[in-house]
Scaffold this active site. Structure first.
Site, short mmCIF file in Angstrom:
data_model
loop_
_atom_site.label_atom_id
_atom_site.label_comp_id
_atom_site.label_asym_id
_atom_site.label_seq_id
_atom_site.Cartn_x
_atom_site.Cartn_y
_atom_site.Cartn_z
N LYS A 90 24.91 -7.62 49.42
CA LYS A 90 25.97 -7.02 48.59
C LYS A 90 25.87 -5.52 48.65
O LYS A 90 24.77 -4.96 48.57
CB LYS A 90 25.75 -7.51 47.13
CG LYS A 90 26.85 -7.14 46.20
CD LYS A 90 28.01 -8.10 46.24
CE LYS A 90 29.22 -7.65 45.46
NZ LYS A 90 30.08 -6.70 46.22
N LYS A 104 18.37 -2.52 44.04
CA LYS A 104 19.25 -2.42 42.87
C LYS A 104 19.65 -3.80 42.34
O LYS A 104 19.61 -4.04 41.14
CB LYS A 104 20.51 -1.64 43.28
CG LYS A 104 21.39 -1.21 42.13
CD LYS A 104 22.66 -0.50 42.60
CE LYS A 104 22.37 0.69 43.48
NZ LYS A 104 23.58 1.45 43.84
N LYS A 126 25.01 -2.31 53.06
CA LYS A 126 25.91 -1.16 52.86
C LYS A 126 26.65 -0.95 54.17
O LYS A 126 26.14 -1.26 55.25
CB LYS A 126 25.10 0.09 52.52
CG LYS A 126 25.92 1.18 51.87
CD LYS A 126 26.05 0.92 50.39
CE LYS A 126 26.65 2.08 49.64
NZ LYS A 126 26.37 1.98 48.21
N THR A 156 30.70 1.34 36.92
CA THR A 156 29.53 2.15 37.27
C THR A 156 29.35 3.25 36.23
O THR A 156 28.24 3.49 35.74
CB THR A 156 29.66 2.72 38.69
OG1 THR A 156 29.99 1.63 39.58
CG2 THR A 156 28.36 3.34 39.16
N ASN A 189 35.34 8.15 41.16
CA ASN A 189 35.29 6.95 40.34
C ASN A 189 34.14 7.03 39.33
O ASN A 189 34.34 6.90 38.12
CB ASN A 189 35.15 5.71 41.25
CG ASN A 189 34.87 4.46 40.43
OD1 ASN A 189 33.74 4.20 40.06
ND2 ASN A 189 35.90 3.71 40.11
N SER A 203 30.54 -6.23 39.81
CA SER A 203 30.96 -6.90 41.05
C SER A 203 30.48 -8.35 41.05
O SER A 203 31.19 -9.26 41.48
CB SER A 203 30.35 -6.19 42.27
OG SER A 203 31.15 -5.09 42.63
#
Ligand SMILES: NC(=O)C1=CN([C@@H]2O[C@H](COP(=O)(O)OP(=O)(O)OC[C@H]3O[C@@H](n4cnc5c(N)ncnc54)[C@H](O)[C@@H]3O)[C@@H](O)[C@H]2O)C=CC1
Ligand SMILES: O=C(O)CCC(=O)C(=O)O
Length: 411
Positions: free
Chosen positions: A66, A90, A102, A185, A216, A344
């Site tokens: 992820k 994380k 990523k 976030t 964001n 998410s």
């Protein structure tokens, strides 16, 4: 120190504290798979443009990999590798059933039209569609990408595999995105900051914040912090930096930033040198833009008592050491910005269940996860007599190592 060397160093320090076997250490460090693809698109004027896209899948011991997809001129393999590894740690700190990945494309999204960005996203998806999936690797937004990018990936992926909303998160709500993901976030940064300050007998209200980055993450963090009575005294983005020691009016700054594509020219404060923002006077510094911005060049000049890492790897290890000696408390990225991937996860769960939560439930669940994450990190700090970064790393590496050992290596 480059991002990958810095991340590897933090991992190795944690591995030593945990006493991991060197062979296990090696298997956790080397990425599961590295994908590099050429993406050529016709530009609107008919000329061709070629870009390089990456997806680095770091680890899947605890679940599907992820992590976000970044569009930025500085996207390169070591950086994406570091960011993928950070995602593994994380998701483990957050205790959500994922590994880490990523991706990114080396491009400047500001130089591309919307139709060029759409073509680029679709070509990238065509090149990687066989290697991502609901139970293998689930992309999301990062710097330079957003819900629209996820909608294009969803559409292109679904041409090959049938309608698959859970293949990406951070989608528009109309396509199965979760309520609350856009702010998640930044909201997680607020919850993390509240947990940290509470531990020091303080609250957000009345503290002076500086936020680098007003996209964001930075803009939501600024909004939510100021709603809680925090005074945001300076903000910067790629266009410039603005300071007001009485506190910036964040709703007006948001409006200005939307209308002028940046904070530059905002009249509710004084323009300052963007390079000096990190060393301006404040209580809490929130880097929410690029990596490596806090380094040996500026660490000694930092005046904040707390640094909350909303960006990924904003602080390099040399700066970490300098700041530790100065008594600055750093809340590390792999916990502080985990609110995005946590929501998410809620989005993915909702898509798989075919059910939609209301926003209050999303935000309440997020608070529960962030509060528990902070408690878990603090316990590891106590166990290993270490700072918050090593508390978070030991928590994560231990969880991933346990999962890896339990799964075994038999071919
Ligand atoms: N979007 C998400 O859900 C998550 C993002 N992050 C991290 O947060 C950071 C920011 O990401 P987003 O807000 O999503 O990106 P974004 O693309 O929405 O915004 C990035 C912001 O950084 C600013 N910026 C770029 N270069 C700068 C520079 N040299 N100096 C000052 N400001 C600069 C841009 O102007 C923009 O305001 C990144 O490190 C990202 O990896 C971490 C977790 C989740
Ligand atoms: O929401 C996600 O899956 C990942 C977000 C991300 O890229 C990050 O936390 O750095």
């Amino acid at each position: 120190m480059n991002a990958l060397a810095a991340t590897n160093r933090n991992f190795r320090l944690a591995s030593r504290l945990l006493g991991l076997d060197s062979k296990l250490e090696k298997s956790l460090l080397i990425p599961f798979r590295e994908i590099k693809v050429e993406c050529t698109i016709p530009k609107d004027d008919g000329s061709l443009a070629t870009f390089v896209g990456f997806r680095i899948q770091h680890d899947n011991a605890r679940g599907p990999m992820k992590g976000g997809i970044r569009y930025h001129p500085e996207v390169e393999p070591d950086e994406v590798n570091a960011l993928a590894q950070l995602m593994t740690w994380k998701t483990a700190v957050a205790n959500i059933p994922y590994g880490g990945a990523k991706g990114g494309i080396g491009c400047d999204p500001a130089d591309l039209t919307v139709s060029e960005l759409e073509r680029l996203t679709r070509v990238f998806t065509q090149k990687i569609h066989d290697l991502i999936g609901v139970q293998t690797d689930v992309p999301a937004p990062d710097m330079g990408t957003g819900p629209q990018t996820m909608a294009w990936i969803l559409d292109e992926y679904s041409k090959f595999h049938g309608h698959s909303p859970a293949v990406v998160t951070g989608k528009p709500v109309e396509l199965g995105g979760s309520l609350g993901r856009d702010a998640a976030t930044g909201r997680g940064v607020l919850f993390a900051t509240e947990a940290l300050l509470k531990e020091h007998g303080m609250s957000v209200s009345g503290q002076r914040f500086i936020i680098q980055g007003f996209g964001n993450v930075g803009s939501w963090a600024a909004q939510l912090i100021s709603e809680k009575g925090g005074k945001v005294v300076a903000v910067s983005d790629i266009t410039g930096a603005i300071k007001n020691t009485n506190g910036l009016d964040i709703p007006s700054l948001l409006k200005h930033s939307r209308e002028h594509r940046g904070v530059k020219g905002f009249h509710g404060g004084d323009a300052i040198d963007p390079n000096s923002i990190l060393v301006e006077d404040c209580d809490v510094l929130v880097p929410a833009a690029l990596g490596g911005v806090i380094n040996r060049e500026n660490a000694n000049e930092i005046k904040a008592k707390f640094i909350v890492e909303a960006a990924n790897h904003p602080t390099d290890p040399e700066a970490d050491e300098i700041l530790k000696k100065k008594g600055v408390v750093i809340l590390p990225d792999i916990f502080a910005n985990s609110g995005g991937v946590t929501v998410s996860y809620f989005e993915w769960v909702q898509n798989i269940q075919g059910f939609m939560w209301d926003e209050e439930k999303v935000n309440n669940e997020l608070k529960t996860y962030m509060t528990k994450g902070f408690k878990d990190v603090k316990e590891m700090c106590k166990t290993h007599n270490c700072d918050l970064r090593m508390g978070a790393f030991t928590l994560a590496v231990n969880r991933v190592a346990r999962a890896t050992v339990l799964r075994g290596w038999e071919a």
